[in-house]
Design a protein around this motif. Structure first.
Motif, PDB file in Angstrom:
ATOM      1  N   VAL A  96       0.842  -1.195   0.000  1.00 47.97           N
ATOM      2  CA  VAL A  96       0.000   0.000   0.000  1.00 47.97           C
ATOM      3  C   VAL A  96       0.876   1.244   0.000  1.00 47.97           C
ATOM      4  CG1 VAL A  96      -1.958  -1.086   1.147  1.00 47.97           C
ATOM      5  CG2 VAL A  96      -0.205  -0.007   2.518  1.00 47.97           C
ATOM      6  N   ALA A  97       0.389   2.289  -0.648  1.00 47.35           N
ATOM      7  CA  ALA A  97       1.070   3.578  -0.660  1.00 47.35           C
ATOM      8  C   ALA A  97       0.536   4.404   0.502  1.00 47.35           C
ATOM      9  CB  ALA A  97       0.823   4.299  -1.973  1.00 47.35           C
ATOM     10  N   ALA A  98       1.431   5.051   1.223  1.00 47.37           N
ATOM     11  CA  ALA A  98       1.024   5.878   2.353  1.00 47.37           C
ATOM     12  C   ALA A  98       2.113   6.921   2.620  1.00 47.37           C
ATOM     13  CB  ALA A  98       0.811   5.029   3.594  1.00 47.37           C
ATOM     14  N   PRO A  99       1.727   8.036   3.249  1.00 48.19           N
ATOM     15  CA  PRO A  99       2.731   9.052   3.569  1.00 48.19           C
ATOM     16  C   PRO A  99       3.706   8.550   4.631  1.00 48.19           C
ATOM     17  CG  PRO A  99       0.545   9.739   4.323  1.00 48.19           C
ATOM     18  CD  PRO A  99       0.389   8.443   3.615  1.00 48.19           C
ATOM     19  N   VAL A 100       4.948   8.994   4.520  1.00 48.43           N
ATOM     20  CA  VAL A 100       5.961   8.626   5.505  1.00 48.43           C
ATOM     21  C   VAL A 100       5.653   9.314   6.830  1.00 48.43           C
ATOM     22  CG1 VAL A 100       8.414   8.745   6.074  1.00 48.43           C
ATOM     23  CG2 VAL A 100       7.700   8.203   3.746  1.00 48.43           C
ATOM     24  N   GLU A 101       5.383  10.609   6.786  1.00 48.59           N
ATOM     25  CA  GLU A 101       5.042  11.351   8.001  1.00 48.59           C
ATOM     26  C   GLU A 101       3.777  12.173   7.796  1.00 48.59           C
ATOM     27  OE1 GLU A 101       8.352  13.605   9.444  1.00 48.59           O
ATOM     28  OE2 GLU A 101       9.657  11.862   9.546  1.00 48.59           O
ATOM     29  N   GLU A 102       3.810  13.096   6.850  1.00 53.17           N
ATOM     30  CA  GLU A 102       2.671  13.977   6.578  1.00 53.17           C
ATOM     31  C   GLU A 102       2.166  13.726   5.160  1.00 53.17           C
ATOM     32  OE1 GLU A 102       3.688  18.037   7.259  1.00 53.17           O
ATOM     33  OE2 GLU A 102       4.696  17.598   9.132  1.00 53.17           O
ATOM     34  N   PRO A 103       0.856  13.825   4.935  1.00 50.52           N
ATOM     35  CA  PRO A 103       0.310  13.582   3.596  1.00 50.52           C
ATOM     36  C   PRO A 103       0.887  14.486   2.511  1.00 50.52           C
ATOM     37  CG  PRO A 103      -1.448  13.609   5.214  1.00 50.52           C
ATOM     38  CD  PRO A 103      -0.197  14.034   5.922  1.00 50.52           C
ATOM     39  N   THR A 104       1.388  15.648   2.866  1.00 46.02           N
ATOM     40  CA  THR A 104       1.943  16.564   1.865  1.00 46.02           C
ATOM     41  C   THR A 104       3.430  16.339   1.634  1.00 46.02           C
ATOM     42  OG1 THR A 104       2.329  18.218   3.574  1.00 46.02           O
ATOM     43  CG2 THR A 104       0.251  18.361   2.364  1.00 46.02           C
ATOM     44  N   GLY A 105       4.029  15.404   2.366  1.00 47.55           N
ATOM     45  CA  GLY A 105       5.463  15.142   2.236  1.00 47.55           C
ATOM     46  C   GLY A 105       5.766  13.894   1.425  1.00 47.55           C
ATOM     47  N   GLU A 106       6.838  13.253   1.798  1.00 48.14           N
ATOM     48  CA  GLU A 106       7.323  12.052   1.124  1.00 48.14           C
ATOM     49  C   GLU A 106       6.379  10.862   1.368  1.00 48.14           C
ATOM     50  OE1 GLU A 106      10.438  10.379  -1.219  1.00 48.14           O
ATOM     51  OE2 GLU A 106      10.069  12.433  -0.654  1.00 48.14           O
ATOM     52  N   TRP A 107       6.203  10.024   0.328  1.00 50.56           N
ATOM     53  CA  TRP A 107       5.371   8.829   0.427  1.00 50.56           C
ATOM     54  C   TRP A 107       6.239   7.596   0.221  1.00 50.56           C
ATOM     55  CZ3 TRP A 107      -0.294   8.086  -0.259  1.00 50.56           C
ATOM     56  CH2 TRP A 107      -1.008   9.206   0.157  1.00 50.56           C
ATOM     57  N   ALA A 108       5.753   6.445   0.683  1.00 53.56           N
ATOM     58  CA  ALA A 108       6.472   5.187   0.538  1.00 53.56           C
ATOM     59  C   ALA A 108       5.473   4.060   0.303  1.00 53.56           C
ATOM     60  CB  ALA A 108       7.299   4.902   1.783  1.00 53.56           C
ATOM     61  N   ILE A 109       5.999   2.890  -0.019  1.00 50.27           N
ATOM     62  CA  ILE A 109       5.189   1.682  -0.175  1.00 50.27           C
ATOM     63  C   ILE A 109       5.432   0.822   1.062  1.00 50.27           C
ATOM     64  CG2 ILE A 109       4.714  -0.348  -1.597  1.00 50.27           C
ATOM     65  CD1 ILE A 109       4.088   2.308  -3.000  1.00 50.27           C
ATOM     66  N   TYR A 110       4.334   0.375   1.674  1.00 54.44           N
ATOM     67  CA  TYR A 110       4.414  -0.430   2.887  1.00 54.44           C
ATOM     68  C   TYR A 110       3.790  -1.794   2.658  1.00 54.44           C
ATOM     69  CZ  TYR A 110       5.562   3.995   5.092  1.00 54.44           C
ATOM     70  OH  TYR A 110       6.160   5.183   5.428  1.00 54.44           O
ATOM     71  N   ASP A 111       4.149  -2.739   3.525  1.00 57.88           N
ATOM     72  CA  ASP A 111       3.636  -4.099   3.396  1.00 57.88           C
ATOM     73  C   ASP A 111       2.189  -4.225   3.838  1.00 57.88           C
ATOM     74  OD1 ASP A 111       4.215  -3.699   6.084  1.00 57.88           O
ATOM     75  OD2 ASP A 111       5.067  -5.682   6.385  1.00 57.88           O
ATOM     76  N   ARG A 112       1.689  -3.317   4.651  1.00 53.63           N
ATOM     77  CA  ARG A 112       0.284  -3.343   5.090  1.00 53.63           C
ATOM     78  C   ARG A 112      -0.143  -1.942   5.500  1.00 53.63           C
ATOM     79  NH1 ARG A 112       2.030  -6.811  10.196  1.00 53.63           N
ATOM     80  NH2 ARG A 112       2.642  -8.078   8.482  1.00 53.63           N
ATOM     81  N   SER A 113      -1.446  -1.732   5.577  1.00 53.20           N
ATOM     82  CA  SER A 113      -1.958  -0.403   5.903  1.00 53.20           C
ATOM     83  C   SER A 113      -1.970  -0.117   7.398  1.00 53.20           C
ATOM     84  CB  SER A 113      -3.372  -0.231   5.332  1.00 53.20           C
ATOM     85  OG  SER A 113      -4.228  -1.205   5.861  1.00 53.20           O
ATOM     86  N   ALA A 114      -2.041  -1.150   8.233  1.00 54.23           N
ATOM     87  CA  ALA A 114      -2.092  -0.947   9.688  1.00 54.23           C
ATOM     88  C   ALA A 114      -0.723  -1.198  10.323  1.00 54.23           C
ATOM     89  CB  ALA A 114      -3.123  -1.878  10.304  1.00 54.23           C
ATOM     90  N   ALA A 115      -0.484  -0.557  11.457  1.00 57.66           N
ATOM     91  CA  ALA A 115       0.776  -0.728  12.180  1.00 57.66           C
ATOM     92  C   ALA A 115       0.815  -2.098  12.836  1.00 57.66           C
ATOM     93  CB  ALA A 115       0.907   0.369  13.230  1.00 57.66           C
ATOM     94  N   PRO A 116       1.934  -2.706  13.060  1.00 54.25           N
ATOM     95  CA  PRO A 116       3.245  -2.229  12.605  1.00 54.25           C
ATOM     96  C   PRO A 116       3.429  -2.532  11.119  1.00 54.25           C
ATOM     97  CG  PRO A 116       3.526  -4.318  13.713  1.00 54.25           C
ATOM     98  CD  PRO A 116       2.066  -3.978  13.806  1.00 54.25           C
TER      99      PRO A 116
END
Length: 83
Positions: free
Chosen positions: A21-41
């Motif tokens: 899933v694509a999600a912001p690293v910290e803030e929605p207006t900043g850098e984005w990354a690809i993560y293995d899942r949408s929920a933490a961890p």
């Protein structure tokens, strides 16, 4: 990567059957990354996702995060003769 690049990468991954899933690293207006899942961890898998997409699609230009700038011209294969 920027949001639009991350969203395009996520869409490409979905079409290829690659989880992530694509999600912001910290803030929605900043850098984005690809993560293995949408929920933490969650774990940042951006580099691995890029490599898998590139491997599945081949080294095509025009990927959302392409490392190769667009180019036009002709490619002449080397026919065994050295200049």
């Amino acid at each position: 990567m920027e949001e639009h690049q991350a969203r395009l990468t996520e869409e490409t991954m979905r079409r290829l059957g690659i989880p992530g899933v694509a999600a912001p690293v910290e803030e929605p207006t900043g850098e984005w990354a690809i993560y293995d899942r949408s929920a933490a961890p969650r774990k940042d898998i951006t580099a691995r996702a890029k490599a898998v997409v590139r491997e599945r699609l081949g080294a095509r230009q025009g990927l959302p995060w392409s490392d190769v700038p667009p180019a036009r011209g002709f490619v002449f294969p080397h026919l065994g003769r050295r200049p």
